[in-house]
Design an enzyme around this catalytic site. Structure first.
Site, mmCIF file in Angstrom:
data_model
loop_
_atom_site.group_PDB
_atom_site.id
_atom_site.type_symbol
_atom_site.label_atom_id
_atom_site.label_comp_id
_atom_site.label_asym_id
_atom_site.label_seq_id
_atom_site.Cartn_x
_atom_site.Cartn_y
_atom_site.Cartn_z
ATOM 1 N N HIS A 1 -5.353 -14.538 8.295
ATOM 2 C CA HIS A 1 -4.472 -13.480 8.795
ATOM 3 C C HIS A 1 -5.229 -12.233 9.257
ATOM 4 O O HIS A 1 -4.749 -11.120 9.074
ATOM 5 C CB HIS A 1 -3.429 -13.079 7.740
ATOM 6 C CG HIS A 1 -2.708 -14.250 7.142
ATOM 7 N ND1 HIS A 1 -1.741 -14.934 7.830
ATOM 8 C CD2 HIS A 1 -2.838 -14.871 5.941
ATOM 9 C CE1 HIS A 1 -1.293 -15.929 7.066
ATOM 10 N NE2 HIS A 1 -1.952 -15.905 5.930
ATOM 11 N N PRO B 1 0.826 -1.220 0.000
ATOM 12 C CA PRO B 1 0.000 0.000 0.000
ATOM 13 C C PRO B 1 0.853 1.260 0.000
ATOM 14 O O PRO B 1 1.731 1.419 0.837
ATOM 15 C CB PRO B 1 -0.817 -0.101 1.288
ATOM 16 C CG PRO B 1 -0.337 -1.290 2.019
ATOM 17 C CD PRO B 1 0.725 -1.974 1.240
ATOM 18 N N GLU B 2 0.603 2.120 -0.951
ATOM 19 C CA GLU B 2 1.305 3.402 -1.004
ATOM 20 C C GLU B 2 0.364 4.486 -0.484
ATOM 21 O O GLU B 2 -0.801 4.216 -0.175
ATOM 22 C CB GLU B 2 1.708 3.694 -2.459
ATOM 23 C CG GLU B 2 2.731 2.698 -3.010
ATOM 24 C CD GLU B 2 4.102 3.324 -3.221
ATOM 25 O OE1 GLU B 2 4.334 4.464 -2.770
ATOM 26 O OE2 GLU B 2 4.941 2.662 -3.846
#
Ligand SMILES: [Zn+2]
Length: 272
Positions: free
Chosen positions: A92, A2-3
């Site tokens: 997760h 993720p940016e």
């Protein structure tokens, strides 16, 4: 990974969907992350309260209650999604924040580089992750601050862009895109770039990030994973991932280089 545009898109999504709802429970299903979750601290900080704001600082998210915040980082693979209570958990899923309306904010992170940490009021200023962050790339000051910061340094400009202590939140993808747009070679030293070109670089950083955020907002409406999580989006990029193809501006073949261990793509003709 993720940016900043993904983090900002998630922030806007959360702001629209969960502000004002009372938090009824907090569950850490799997606290073992790189910076381990503290279930007791998260629960006592959040239960019975409501989020009143969602902020972003670089690639960090801050979800505010009236007397504190949850500081989150999505790491390499973190996803924050809103799902109905009782729906199956994705693998997760580390953290679950349950709201009074029967929905849940779920934090999943297969690679576990992300984290979520409760900061009581006043702790934000001293937090080790936040304290060292430089200026915000989307701030009004960037076109005046970035040239001052970069001109004073001899490192390659690509490295300067990834230094979170100078400008916070520029990742590898958007560094390559902004350098191409500004016509600056990634290896050029900060101290060797004329001021007007650094102003252009600051403007290029802001325009590539803003355009990606806009595209992300559009993409987010179109797809949501079955568990309600927004996932990551792909935006239209000019050079990143396009080594070997022709430069969209001058048709020269785009090259790939490794600078301080990070791959970058550039055009040897129009980036100087
Ligand atoms: Zn070119």
């Amino acid at each position: 990974m993720p940016e900043l545009p993904e983090v900002e898109t998630v922030r806007r999504h959360l702001e629209r969907t969960m502000l004002g709802l009372e938090i009824t429970d907090v569950a850490c299903r799997s606290p073992s992350m790189r910076r381990p979750l503290d279930p007791g601290r998260l629960r006592s900080g959040l239960a019975g309260k409501a989020f009143v704001g969602a902020r972003r600082r670089g690639k960090y998210l801050l979800l505010d209650v009236d007397d504190g915040s949850v500081l989150m980082h999505l790491g390499m693979s973190g996803i924050l999604g809103i799902a109905p209570s009782g729906s199956p958990f994705a693998d997760h899923t580390h953290l679950v924040i349950r709201f009074e309306d029967g929905r849940e904010l779920r934090f999943t992170d297969p690679r576990r580089f992300g984290f979520a940490h409760f900061l009581a009021g006043g702790e934000e200023e001293d937090d080790p992750s936040l304290r060292r962050l430089g200026i915000e790339p989307l701030s009004k000051q960037l076109p005046t601050e970035l040239p001052r910061l970069y001109r004073a340094r001899r490192a390659p400009v690509k490295n300067l862009m990834l230094d979170q202590g100078l400008v916070a939140g520029i990742g590898n993808i958007y560094a390559a895109e902004a350098l191409w747009r500004a016509g600056i070679h990634p290896r050029r030293r900060g101290s060797a770039i004329a001021l007007p070109r650094l102003v252009r670089l600051a403007q290029a950083i802001q325009s590539v990030l803003r355009e990606a955020i806009e595209q992300g907002g559009t993409t987010l409406r179109d797809f949501a994973a079955p568990d309600g999580s927004p996932g990551y989006f792909t935006v239209k990029l000019d050079v990143y991932g396009s080594a070997g193809r022709s430069c969209p501006r001058c048709s020269e073949t785009l090259r790939s280089a490794t600078i301080s261990g990070r791959a970058t793509v550039y055009c040897a003709r129009c980036q100087r």
